[in-house]
Design an enzyme around this catalytic site. Structure first.
Site, PDB file in Angstrom:
ATOM      1  N   HIS A  32       0.859  -1.186   0.000  1.00 16.81           N
ATOM      2  CA  HIS A  32       0.000   0.000   0.000  1.00 16.81           C
ATOM      3  C   HIS A  32       0.895   1.235   0.000  1.00 16.81           C
ATOM      4  O   HIS A  32       1.716   1.409   0.894  1.00 16.81           O
ATOM      5  CB  HIS A  32      -0.931   0.003   1.215  1.00 16.81           C
ATOM      6  CG  HIS A  32      -2.089  -0.943   1.073  1.00 16.81           C
ATOM      7  ND1 HIS A  32      -3.367  -0.626   1.450  1.00 16.81           N
ATOM      8  CD2 HIS A  32      -2.164  -2.196   0.573  1.00 16.81           C
ATOM      9  CE1 HIS A  32      -4.177  -1.637   1.190  1.00 16.81           C
ATOM     10  NE2 HIS A  32      -3.468  -2.608   0.662  1.00 16.81           N
TER      11      HIS A  32
ATOM     12  N   PRO B 297      -4.219   0.764  18.563  1.00 14.58           N
ATOM     13  CA  PRO B 297      -3.927   0.265  17.205  1.00 14.58           C
ATOM     14  C   PRO B 297      -4.052   1.302  16.088  1.00 14.58           C
ATOM     15  O   PRO B 297      -3.742   0.997  14.935  1.00 14.58           O
ATOM     16  CB  PRO B 297      -4.945  -0.870  17.016  1.00 14.58           C
ATOM     17  CG  PRO B 297      -6.034  -0.603  17.991  1.00 14.58           C
ATOM     18  CD  PRO B 297      -5.425   0.132  19.136  1.00 14.58           C
TER      19      PRO B 297
ATOM     20  N   TYR C  25      -8.991   5.826   7.170  1.00 11.19           N
ATOM     21  CA  TYR C  25      -9.140   6.233   8.572  1.00 11.19           C
ATOM     22  C   TYR C  25     -10.150   7.375   8.567  1.00 11.19           C
ATOM     23  O   TYR C  25      -9.851   8.466   8.067  1.00 11.19           O
ATOM     24  CB  TYR C  25      -7.794   6.705   9.132  1.00 11.19           C
ATOM     25  CG  TYR C  25      -6.794   5.588   9.368  1.00 11.19           C
ATOM     26  CD1 TYR C  25      -6.052   5.034   8.326  1.00 11.19           C
ATOM     27  CD2 TYR C  25      -6.596   5.073  10.650  1.00 11.19           C
ATOM     28  CE1 TYR C  25      -5.137   4.010   8.548  1.00 11.19           C
ATOM     29  CE2 TYR C  25      -5.673   4.048  10.887  1.00 11.19           C
ATOM     30  CZ  TYR C  25      -4.953   3.527   9.838  1.00 11.19           C
ATOM     31  OH  TYR C  25      -4.055   2.511  10.055  1.00 11.19           O
TER      32      TYR C  25
ATOM     33  N   LYS D 271       1.186   0.184  14.958  1.00  9.28           N
ATOM     34  CA  LYS D 271       2.593   0.116  15.360  1.00  9.28           C
ATOM     35  C   LYS D 271       2.996  -1.096  16.203  1.00  9.28           C
ATOM     36  O   LYS D 271       4.186  -1.422  16.303  1.00  9.28           O
ATOM     37  CB  LYS D 271       2.963   1.386  16.162  1.00  9.28           C
ATOM     38  CG  LYS D 271       3.182   2.615  15.306  1.00  9.28           C
ATOM     39  CD  LYS D 271       4.580   2.632  14.731  1.00  9.28           C
ATOM     40  CE  LYS D 271       4.700   3.506  13.508  1.00  9.28           C
ATOM     41  NZ  LYS D 271       4.389   2.811  12.252  1.00  9.28           N
TER      42      LYS D 271
ATOM     43  N   TYR E 284       4.141   6.479   9.933  1.00  5.33           N
ATOM     44  CA  TYR E 284       3.301   5.315   9.618  1.00  5.33           C
ATOM     45  C   TYR E 284       4.115   4.234   8.911  1.00  5.33           C
ATOM     46  O   TYR E 284       3.974   3.043   9.208  1.00  5.33           O
ATOM     47  CB  TYR E 284       2.113   5.760   8.756  1.00  5.33           C
ATOM     48  CG  TYR E 284       1.001   4.738   8.656  1.00  5.33           C
ATOM     49  CD1 TYR E 284      -0.122   4.818   9.481  1.00  5.33           C
ATOM     50  CD2 TYR E 284       1.062   3.697   7.740  1.00  5.33           C
ATOM     51  CE1 TYR E 284      -1.142   3.889   9.396  1.00  5.33           C
ATOM     52  CE2 TYR E 284       0.044   2.761   7.648  1.00  5.33           C
ATOM     53  CZ  TYR E 284      -1.058   2.862   8.477  1.00  5.33           C
ATOM     54  OH  TYR E 284      -2.067   1.938   8.398  1.00  5.33           O
TER      55      TYR E 284
HETATM   56  P1  RFL Z   1       1.950 -11.260  21.544  1.00  6.74           P
HETATM   57  O1  RFL Z   1       1.613 -11.339  20.123  1.00  6.74           O
HETATM   58  O2  RFL Z   1       0.889 -10.947  22.512  1.00  6.74           O
HETATM   59  O3  RFL Z   1       2.617 -12.659  21.912  1.00  6.74           O
HETATM   60  C1  RFL Z   1       2.862 -13.031  23.253  1.00  6.74           C
HETATM   61  C2  RFL Z   1       2.872 -14.543  23.345  1.00  6.74           C
HETATM   62  O4  RFL Z   1       3.190 -14.914  24.684  1.00  6.74           O
HETATM   63  C3  RFL Z   1       2.294 -15.929  25.126  1.00  6.74           C
HETATM   64  N1  RFL Z   1       2.211 -15.885  26.599  1.00  6.74           N
HETATM   65  C4  RFL Z   1       2.941 -16.679  27.410  1.00  6.74           C
HETATM   66  N2  RFL Z   1       3.840 -17.623  27.138  1.00  6.74           N
HETATM   67  C5  RFL Z   1       4.416 -18.256  28.193  1.00  6.74           C
HETATM   68  N3  RFL Z   1       4.115 -17.967  29.482  1.00  6.74           N
HETATM   69  C6  RFL Z   1       3.213 -17.015  29.804  1.00  6.74           C
HETATM   70  N4  RFL Z   1       2.928 -16.741  31.072  1.00  6.74           N
HETATM   71  C7  RFL Z   1       2.577 -16.315  28.729  1.00  6.74           C
HETATM   72  N5  RFL Z   1       1.648 -15.334  28.669  1.00  6.74           N
HETATM   73  C8  RFL Z   1       1.449 -15.085  27.368  1.00  6.74           C
HETATM   74  C9  RFL Z   1       0.992 -15.604  24.419  1.00  6.74           C
HETATM   75  O5  RFL Z   1       0.158 -16.752  24.330  1.00  6.74           O
HETATM   76  C10 RFL Z   1       1.499 -15.137  23.050  1.00  6.74           C
HETATM   77  O6  RFL Z   1       1.608 -16.203  22.125  1.00  6.74           O
HETATM   78  O7  RFL Z   1       3.155 -10.215  21.808  1.00  6.74           O
HETATM   79  P2  RFL Z   1       4.377  -9.731  20.862  1.00  6.74           P
HETATM   80  O8  RFL Z   1       5.138 -10.898  20.328  1.00  6.74           O
HETATM   81  O9  RFL Z   1       5.077  -8.702  21.624  1.00  6.74           O
HETATM   82  O10 RFL Z   1       3.654  -9.075  19.576  1.00  6.74           O
HETATM   83  C11 RFL Z   1       2.910  -7.891  19.716  1.00  6.74           C
HETATM   84  C12 RFL Z   1       1.780  -7.849  18.678  1.00  6.74           C
HETATM   85  O11 RFL Z   1       1.047  -9.048  18.754  1.00  6.74           O
HETATM   86  C13 RFL Z   1       0.854  -6.646  18.875  1.00  6.74           C
HETATM   87  O12 RFL Z   1       1.611  -5.507  19.200  1.00  6.74           O
HETATM   88  C14 RFL Z   1       0.009  -6.343  17.615  1.00  6.74           C
HETATM   89  O13 RFL Z   1      -0.942  -7.350  17.400  1.00  6.74           O
HETATM   90  C15 RFL Z   1      -0.688  -4.989  17.748  1.00  6.74           C
HETATM   91  N6  RFL Z   1      -1.535  -4.661  16.592  1.00  6.74           N
HETATM   92  C16 RFL Z   1      -0.999  -4.145  15.432  1.00  6.74           C
HETATM   93  N7  RFL Z   1       0.332  -3.993  15.320  1.00  6.74           N
HETATM   94  C17 RFL Z   1       0.870  -3.553  14.141  1.00  6.74           C
HETATM   95  O14 RFL Z   1       2.090  -3.402  14.063  1.00  6.74           O
HETATM   96  N8  RFL Z   1       0.083  -3.271  13.029  1.00  6.74           N
HETATM   97  C18 RFL Z   1      -1.270  -3.410  13.084  1.00  6.74           C
HETATM   98  O15 RFL Z   1      -1.950  -3.206  12.062  1.00  6.74           O
HETATM   99  C19 RFL Z   1      -1.861  -3.831  14.319  1.00  6.74           C
HETATM  100  N9  RFL Z   1      -3.192  -3.985  14.414  1.00  6.74           N
HETATM  101  C20 RFL Z   1      -2.919  -4.874  16.660  1.00  6.74           C
HETATM  102  C21 RFL Z   1      -3.728  -4.515  15.542  1.00  6.74           C
HETATM  103  C22 RFL Z   1      -3.516  -5.446  17.792  1.00  6.74           C
HETATM  104  C23 RFL Z   1      -4.882  -5.650  17.807  1.00  6.74           C
HETATM  105  N10 RFL Z   1      -5.423  -6.253  18.980  1.00  6.74           N
HETATM  106  C24 RFL Z   1      -6.328  -7.319  18.962  1.00  6.74           C
HETATM  107  C25 RFL Z   1      -4.876  -5.900  20.273  1.00  6.74           C
HETATM  108  C26 RFL Z   1      -5.079  -4.727  15.562  1.00  6.74           C
HETATM  109  C27 RFL Z   1      -5.672  -5.271  16.707  1.00  6.74           C
HETATM  110  C28 RFL Z   1      -7.148  -5.444  16.660  1.00  6.74           C
HETATM  111  C1  PHB Z   2      -5.967  -4.153  10.591  1.00 11.32           C
HETATM  112  O1  PHB Z   2      -6.050  -4.394   9.371  1.00 11.32           O
HETATM  113  O2  PHB Z   2      -6.284  -4.999  11.445  1.00 11.32           O
HETATM  114  C2  PHB Z   2      -5.489  -2.827  11.040  1.00 11.32           C
HETATM  115  C3  PHB Z   2      -5.079  -1.903  10.088  1.00 11.32           C
HETATM  116  C4  PHB Z   2      -4.645  -0.641  10.506  1.00 11.32           C
HETATM  117  C5  PHB Z   2      -4.640  -0.325  11.853  1.00 11.32           C
HETATM  118  C6  PHB Z   2      -5.037  -1.252  12.797  1.00 11.32           C
HETATM  119  C7  PHB Z   2      -5.462  -2.515  12.391  1.00 11.32           C
HETATM  120  O3  PHB Z   2      -4.245   0.916  12.238  1.00 11.32           O
END
Ligand code: RFL
Ligand code: PHB
Length: 391
Positions: A72, A292, A201, A296, A384
């Site tokens: 994108h 989110p 957005y 980031k 971004y």
């Molecule tokens: P994670 O992915 O939460 O992984 C942590 C892992 O640790 C396990 N765990 C344990 N393991 C052993 N012992 C324990 N006591 C434990 N407790 C937990 C868990 O089961 C899991 O497997 O952390 P990590 O690796 O730091 O990664 C971070 C990302 O997952 C997170 O920042 C992103 O998902 C955030 N996020 C987005 N980030 C982006 O860069 N671009 C995006 O577009 C974006 N969109 C989003 C998002 C997060 C969202 N949600 C649901 C919070 C959109 C959404 C909706």
């Molecule tokens: C997504 O596709 O899940 C998504 C995209 C952009 C954002 C957050 C989540 O800022």
């Protein structure tokens, strides 16, 4: 059991760290509470920064992202019923990739297991001990009930925002910076064609909405809601009416289809500092959470891990702890820039339930400034698409 680096958590941070360490000949073991299937099915992020995709490619796990993901070159900011494009490619010469987090995880897990990595899924009772000694221990119970003590040189706490690692740091030795927002995101996955070529957005008087995508037939949509909203109480018709109202104007409307997944996500900003205690190093969501809106979170986890892997490599190659000692300062500088960007995007685009008409007009003024000036758009595009990682 013994390993050099004990990693808690098989999310993006933990898996990428084990891959980078293996490239430098440093062995590790990952201890994870969930099953492989649960990890590979959880729907989360969608946007990967330019540098994140480059890192995946460089370490041999980027082929599918490049082939099946979509580049994108910009996003649309929508307000006052009109779309305004931020042209990343022209402004900063970089792009982002739309490729779902669970696919990144599938690629990383497959690559690590194929290389013989030791990943223990479905562990229980995970606890850290002696992290201020030179022999920290990860204690856990394996899926079959066997109790294990994993002795390490260093522990990497990559267990996300609900993990145990950061709670191992005594309150007196850490500072928690925290902000909760008075709204959440209602997220849905729908079977429909894309409504637009790029992410939208949208600011509206009914609140924020985000139009994102997953595949040519599956779309990801979000809209601002009460953090305690009951997603199950909404009919599909009501969800579509709310989404359509928030993006209306300019003759634009969303392509509708069956909604097959839904949920409400809280919005928080959080940082734990320092990101290190003795021989425990925190990376990713274990140390920080961003709302989110700036896309980031996963990208920050990748940046932390690049810095930490280089520090560990230097330690094992030379015996010097200099880069391990500066890890928290170096990583948290980027974390705070991303905190600011994520907070800024969030406050510019969401309706504050306790706000006034003044706040809405001020937001519109801000959106005009950002989209109407090259300087304003360039800051958004730089942040971004992602700043270069500093070591
Ligand atoms: P994670 O992915 O939460 O992984 C942590 C892992 O640790 C396990 N765990 C344990 N393991 C052993 N012992 C324990 N006591 C434990 N407790 C937990 C868990 O089961 C899991 O497997 O952390 P990590 O690796 O730091 O990664 C971070 C990302 O997952 C997170 O920042 C992103 O998902 C955030 N996020 C987005 N980030 C982006 O860069 N671009 C995006 O577009 C974006 N969109 C989003 C998002 C997060 C969202 N949600 C649901 C919070 C959109 C959404 C909706
Ligand atoms: C997504 O596709 O899940 C998504 C995209 C952009 C954002 C957050 C989540 O800022």
């Amino acid at each position: 059991m013994r390993t050099r680096v004990g990693i808690v958590g098989a999310g993006p941070a933990g898996l990428l760290l084990s891959l980078l360490l293996a490239e430098h000949g440093i062995d590790s073991v990952i201890v994870e509470t969930r099953s492989r299937a649960a990890i590979e099915e959880t729907i989360r992020a969608g946007v990967l920064e330019h540098g994140t995709v480059e890192t995946l490619r460089q370490y041999g796990v980027g082929d599918r992202a490049l082939a099946e993901g979509a580049r994108h070159d910009g996003i649309e900011l929508r307000f006052g019923g009109q779309g305004h494009r931020i042209d990343f490619a022209n402004l900063v010469g970089r792009s982002v990739w739309l490729y779902p987090q669970h696919d990144v995880l599938k690629d990383l897990i497959a690559a690590r297991l194929a290389a013989g990595a030791d990943i223990r899924f479905e562990c229980g009772d995970v606890a850290l001990r002696d992290v201020t000694s030179d022999r920290p221990v990860i204690a856990f119970t394996e899926a079959d009930g066997t109790a294990v003590e994993l002795e390490c040189d260093v522990v990497a706490g990559c267990d996300g925002s609900a993990g145990i690692s950061r709670h191992t740091i005594p309150d007196a030795a850490r500072t928690d910076y925290f902000r909760t927002y008075p709204f959440g995101w209602f997220g849905v996955l729908v079977e429909a064609p894309p409504s637009a070529p790029e992410l939208i957005y949208a600011h509206s008087e009914r609140g924020f909405a985000l139009v994102s995508t997953r595949t040519p037939t599956v779309q990801r949509l979000y809209f601002q809601c009460d953090p305690d909203e009951d997603a199950a109480a909404w009919s599909d018709d009501r969800i579509w009416a709310e989404l359509q109202a928030r993006v209306a104007g300019d003759g634009f409307s969303l392509a509708e289809g069956p909604i097959f997944q839904r949920g409400v996500i809280p919005m928080r900003s959080y940082v734990c500092e320092p990101m290190r205690y003795g021989r425990l190093f925190l990376a990713g969501d274990a140390a920080h959470t961003v709302p989110p809106t700036g896309a980031k979170g996963l990208n920050l986890a990748v940046a932390d891990v690049l810095v930490l892997a280089r520090a560990l490599d230097s330690y094992y190659a030379t015996g010097s702890t200099a880069l391990l000692d500066s890890y928290s300062d170096v990583a948290s500088r980027r974390v705070w820039r991303a905190q600011h960007f994520s907070w800024w995007m969030t406050s510019m685009l969401h309706t504050d339930p306790a706000g006034s008409a003044f706040d809405v007009r001020r937001q519109l003024g801000e959106l005009e400034s950002v989209t109407g000036s090259t300087a304003g758009s360039t800051y958004l595009a730089e942040a971004y698409t992602g700043w270069p990682v500093e070591f």
